[in-house]
Design a protein around this motif. Structure first.
Motif, PDB file in Angstrom:
ATOM      1  N   LEU A  92       0.842  -1.212   0.000  1.00  0.00           N
ATOM      2  CA  LEU A  92       0.000   0.000   0.000  1.00  0.00           C
ATOM      3  C   LEU A  92       0.872   1.255   0.000  1.00  0.00           C
ATOM      4  CD1 LEU A  92      -2.795  -1.036   2.538  1.00  0.00           C
ATOM      5  CD2 LEU A  92      -2.989  -0.927   0.038  1.00  0.00           C
ATOM      6  N   SER A  93       1.973   1.214   0.741  1.00  0.00           N
ATOM      7  CA  SER A  93       2.902   2.355   0.781  1.00  0.00           C
ATOM      8  C   SER A  93       3.495   2.610  -0.601  1.00  0.00           C
ATOM      9  CB  SER A  93       4.043   2.086   1.768  1.00  0.00           C
ATOM     10  OG  SER A  93       3.548   1.880   3.060  1.00  0.00           O
ATOM     11  N   PHE A  94       3.936   1.535  -1.256  1.00  0.00           N
ATOM     12  CA  PHE A  94       4.526   1.656  -2.585  1.00  0.00           C
ATOM     13  C   PHE A  94       3.515   2.256  -3.563  1.00  0.00           C
ATOM     14  CE2 PHE A  94       5.649  -0.319  -6.747  1.00  0.00           C
ATOM     15  CZ  PHE A  94       6.891   0.288  -6.920  1.00  0.00           C
ATOM     16  N   ILE A  95       2.284   1.762  -3.522  1.00  0.00           N
ATOM     17  CA  ILE A  95       1.237   2.266  -4.423  1.00  0.00           C
ATOM     18  C   ILE A  95       0.985   3.753  -4.166  1.00  0.00           C
ATOM     19  CG2 ILE A  95      -1.229   2.125  -4.992  1.00  0.00           C
ATOM     20  CD1 ILE A  95      -0.994  -0.945  -4.470  1.00  0.00           C
ATOM     21  N   PHE A  96       0.847   4.141  -2.905  1.00  0.00           N
ATOM     22  CA  PHE A  96       0.576   5.539  -2.574  1.00  0.00           C
ATOM     23  C   PHE A  96       1.733   6.442  -3.003  1.00  0.00           C
ATOM     24  CE2 PHE A  96       0.894   8.987   0.705  1.00  0.00           C
ATOM     25  CZ  PHE A  96      -0.072   9.805   0.140  1.00  0.00           C
ATOM     26  N   MET A  97       2.946   6.027  -2.702  1.00  0.00           N
ATOM     27  CA  MET A  97       4.112   6.863  -3.008  1.00  0.00           C
ATOM     28  C   MET A  97       4.349   6.991  -4.512  1.00  0.00           C
ATOM     29  SD  MET A  97       4.822   7.893  -0.038  1.00  0.00           S
ATOM     30  CE  MET A  97       6.363   8.784  -0.197  1.00  0.00           C
ATOM     31  N   LYS A  98       3.844   6.040  -5.295  1.00  0.00           N
ATOM     32  CA  LYS A  98       4.004   6.077  -6.755  1.00  0.00           C
ATOM     33  C   LYS A  98       2.801   6.711  -7.450  1.00  0.00           C
ATOM     34  CE  LYS A  98       8.020   4.153  -7.191  1.00  0.00           C
ATOM     35  NZ  LYS A  98       9.142   4.887  -7.758  1.00  0.00           N
ATOM     36  N   GLY A  99       1.949   7.412  -6.707  1.00  0.00           N
ATOM     37  CA  GLY A  99       0.851   8.141  -7.341  1.00  0.00           C
ATOM     38  C   GLY A  99      -0.478   7.416  -7.332  1.00  0.00           C
ATOM     39  N   ASN A 100      -0.655   6.454  -6.427  1.00  0.00           N
ATOM     40  CA  ASN A 100      -1.926   5.743  -6.199  1.00  0.00           C
ATOM     41  C   ASN A 100      -2.252   4.654  -7.202  1.00  0.00           C
ATOM     42  OD1 ASN A 100      -2.674   7.212  -3.814  1.00  0.00           O
ATOM     43  ND2 ASN A 100      -3.074   8.949  -5.174  1.00  0.00           N
ATOM     44  N   ASP A 171      -1.446   7.872   7.617  1.00  0.00           N
ATOM     45  CA  ASP A 171      -0.764   6.814   8.369  1.00  0.00           C
ATOM     46  C   ASP A 171       0.317   6.148   7.524  1.00  0.00           C
ATOM     47  OD1 ASP A 171      -2.341   7.221  10.604  1.00  0.00           O
ATOM     48  OD2 ASP A 171      -3.727   5.582  10.146  1.00  0.00           O
ATOM     49  N   ILE A 172       0.002   5.897   6.264  1.00  0.00           N
ATOM     50  CA  ILE A 172       0.963   5.260   5.355  1.00  0.00           C
ATOM     51  C   ILE A 172       2.166   6.174   5.118  1.00  0.00           C
ATOM     52  CG2 ILE A 172       1.295   4.486   2.966  1.00  0.00           C
ATOM     53  CD1 ILE A 172      -0.168   2.419   4.734  1.00  0.00           C
ATOM     54  N   LEU A 173       1.919   7.465   4.919  1.00  0.00           N
ATOM     55  CA  LEU A 173       3.024   8.409   4.725  1.00  0.00           C
ATOM     56  C   LEU A 173       3.894   8.476   5.981  1.00  0.00           C
ATOM     57  CD1 LEU A 173       4.486  10.453   2.954  1.00  0.00           C
ATOM     58  CD2 LEU A 173       2.920  12.205   3.796  1.00  0.00           C
ATOM     59  N   ASN A 174       3.283   8.465   7.153  1.00  0.00           N
ATOM     60  CA  ASN A 174       4.051   8.474   8.404  1.00  0.00           C
ATOM     61  C   ASN A 174       4.893   7.207   8.533  1.00  0.00           C
ATOM     62  OD1 ASN A 174       3.179  11.010   9.244  1.00  0.00           O
ATOM     63  ND2 ASN A 174       1.379  10.175  10.276  1.00  0.00           N
ATOM     64  N   PHE A 175       4.334   6.067   8.083  1.00  0.00           N
ATOM     65  CA  PHE A 175       5.080   4.802   8.088  1.00  0.00           C
ATOM     66  C   PHE A 175       6.315   4.913   7.179  1.00  0.00           C
ATOM     67  CE2 PHE A 175       5.743   0.831   5.653  1.00  0.00           C
ATOM     68  CZ  PHE A 175       6.226   0.009   6.666  1.00  0.00           C
ATOM     69  N   VAL A 176       6.117   5.419   5.968  1.00  0.00           N
ATOM     70  CA  VAL A 176       7.221   5.575   5.015  1.00  0.00           C
ATOM     71  C   VAL A 176       8.276   6.524   5.586  1.00  0.00           C
ATOM     72  CG1 VAL A 176       7.854   6.456   2.718  1.00  0.00           C
ATOM     73  CG2 VAL A 176       5.817   5.029   2.987  1.00  0.00           C
ATOM     74  N   ALA A 177       7.827   7.632   6.171  1.00  0.00           N
ATOM     75  CA  ALA A 177       8.753   8.608   6.746  1.00  0.00           C
ATOM     76  C   ALA A 177       9.579   7.986   7.873  1.00  0.00           C
ATOM     77  CB  ALA A 177       7.974   9.820   7.255  1.00  0.00           C
ATOM     78  N   LYS A 178       8.928   7.170   8.697  1.00  0.00           N
ATOM     79  CA  LYS A 178       9.623   6.509   9.803  1.00  0.00           C
ATOM     80  C   LYS A 178      10.682   5.535   9.264  1.00  0.00           C
ATOM     81  CE  LYS A 178       8.557   3.988  14.057  1.00  0.00           C
ATOM     82  NZ  LYS A 178       7.489   3.358  14.843  1.00  0.00           N
ATOM     83  N   VAL A 179      10.301   4.742   8.245  1.00  0.00           N
ATOM     84  CA  VAL A 179      11.231   3.785   7.642  1.00  0.00           C
ATOM     85  C   VAL A 179      12.416   4.511   6.996  1.00  0.00           C
ATOM     86  CG1 VAL A 179      11.487   2.089   5.769  1.00  0.00           C
ATOM     87  CG2 VAL A 179       9.523   1.972   7.294  1.00  0.00           C
ATOM     88  N   PRO A 184       7.611  13.583   7.100  1.00  0.00           N
ATOM     89  CA  PRO A 184       6.597  13.335   6.066  1.00  0.00           C
ATOM     90  C   PRO A 184       6.473  14.470   5.047  1.00  0.00           C
ATOM     91  CG  PRO A 184       5.717  12.777   8.229  1.00  0.00           C
ATOM     92  CD  PRO A 184       7.063  13.419   8.452  1.00  0.00           C
ATOM     93  N   LYS A 185       6.809  15.707   5.444  1.00  0.00           N
ATOM     94  CA  LYS A 185       6.708  16.856   4.542  1.00  0.00           C
ATOM     95  C   LYS A 185       7.765  16.802   3.429  1.00  0.00           C
ATOM     96  CE  LYS A 185       4.655  19.847   7.998  1.00  0.00           C
ATOM     97  NZ  LYS A 185       4.804  21.018   8.848  1.00  0.00           N
ATOM     98  N   PHE A 186       8.747  15.902   3.566  1.00  0.00           N
ATOM     99  CA  PHE A 186       9.776  15.717   2.544  1.00  0.00           C
ATOM    100  C   PHE A 186       9.124  15.371   1.201  1.00  0.00           C
ATOM    101  CE2 PHE A 186      12.628  12.852   0.187  1.00  0.00           C
ATOM    102  CZ  PHE A 186      13.758  13.654   0.063  1.00  0.00           C
TER     103      PHE A 186
END
Length: 196
Positions: A92-100, A171-179, A184-186
């Motif tokens: 889900l993180s990969f999908i969101f970060m690549k534009g849904n 939540d997914i963006l926060n997960f990616v930012a933590k990893v 997250p604003k990056f």
């Protein structure tokens, strides 16, 4: 009876159809369907902290989602299920970060990079390709759409309705930012979308 039926059916995380409820539980009380479902929904909420949500109004299919705050350490799901959900969060993180939306070849390439290979038996996930393309899709966590006019056929992946109800883009963006060890604003566009 309906509450018990819904709890048992939800074990496989597959949407529960109105037709199945009518056939297996309602019987002679079909006329009171709306009232019975409403009352079952209240009992599920009050007794189990579960919310009965209709995810497909055309097919009248429902899922149960937890309305309790998620305490990871005492989450009731089994270890194998937790690991599958971990893989799902990564997808889900990969999908969101690549534009849904992502093409299947990009998703499989990403998973190979994580040493999770389609077509090979994984010691934790089993048949990964089957898990992603069948189980996660059947459970409505992922949605697969054929890309027209391509030979051989290709598909795109997006979040399914259950994913959108059980987690959020924030939540997914926060997960990616933590990893990644970043704020997250990056990721400006994802941050705007997640907080909109």
């Amino acid at each position: 009876e309906l509450v018990q039926f819904l709890l048992v059916k939800d074990q496989k995380k597959i949407p529960i159809k109105k037709a199945d409820m009518l056939k297996n539980v309602m019987g002679e009380y079909r006329e009171a369907y709306t009232e019975i479902v409403s009352q079952a929904g209240r009992i599920l909420q009050e007794a189990f902290g579960l919310q009965l949500v209709e995810i497909d109004p055309k097919l009248h299919s429902y899922i149960l989602i937890s309305s309790l705050p998620c305490a990871e350490s005492n989450h009731p799901c089994r270890a194998k299920e937790k690991e599958k959900m971990g893989l799902l969060i990564v997808i889900l993180s990969f999908i969101f970060m690549k534009g849904n939306t992502v093409k299947d070849n990009a998703l499989w390439e990403f998973l190979r990079w994580l040493r999770v290979h389609p077509g090979e038996q994984h010691e934790i996930f089993g048949d990964v390709q089957k898990l992603v393309t069948e189980e996660f899709v059947r459970q409505k966590y992922l949605k697969i759409t054929p890309i027209p006019l391509l030979d051989p056929p290709q598909f795109s992946y997006q979040w399914g309705p259950r994913a959108a109800l059980e987690t959020s883009k924030e939540d997914i963006l926060n997960f990616v930012a933590k990893v990644q060890g970043k704020n997250p604003k990056f990721w400006t566009s994802q941050h705007h979308e997640a907080t909109a």
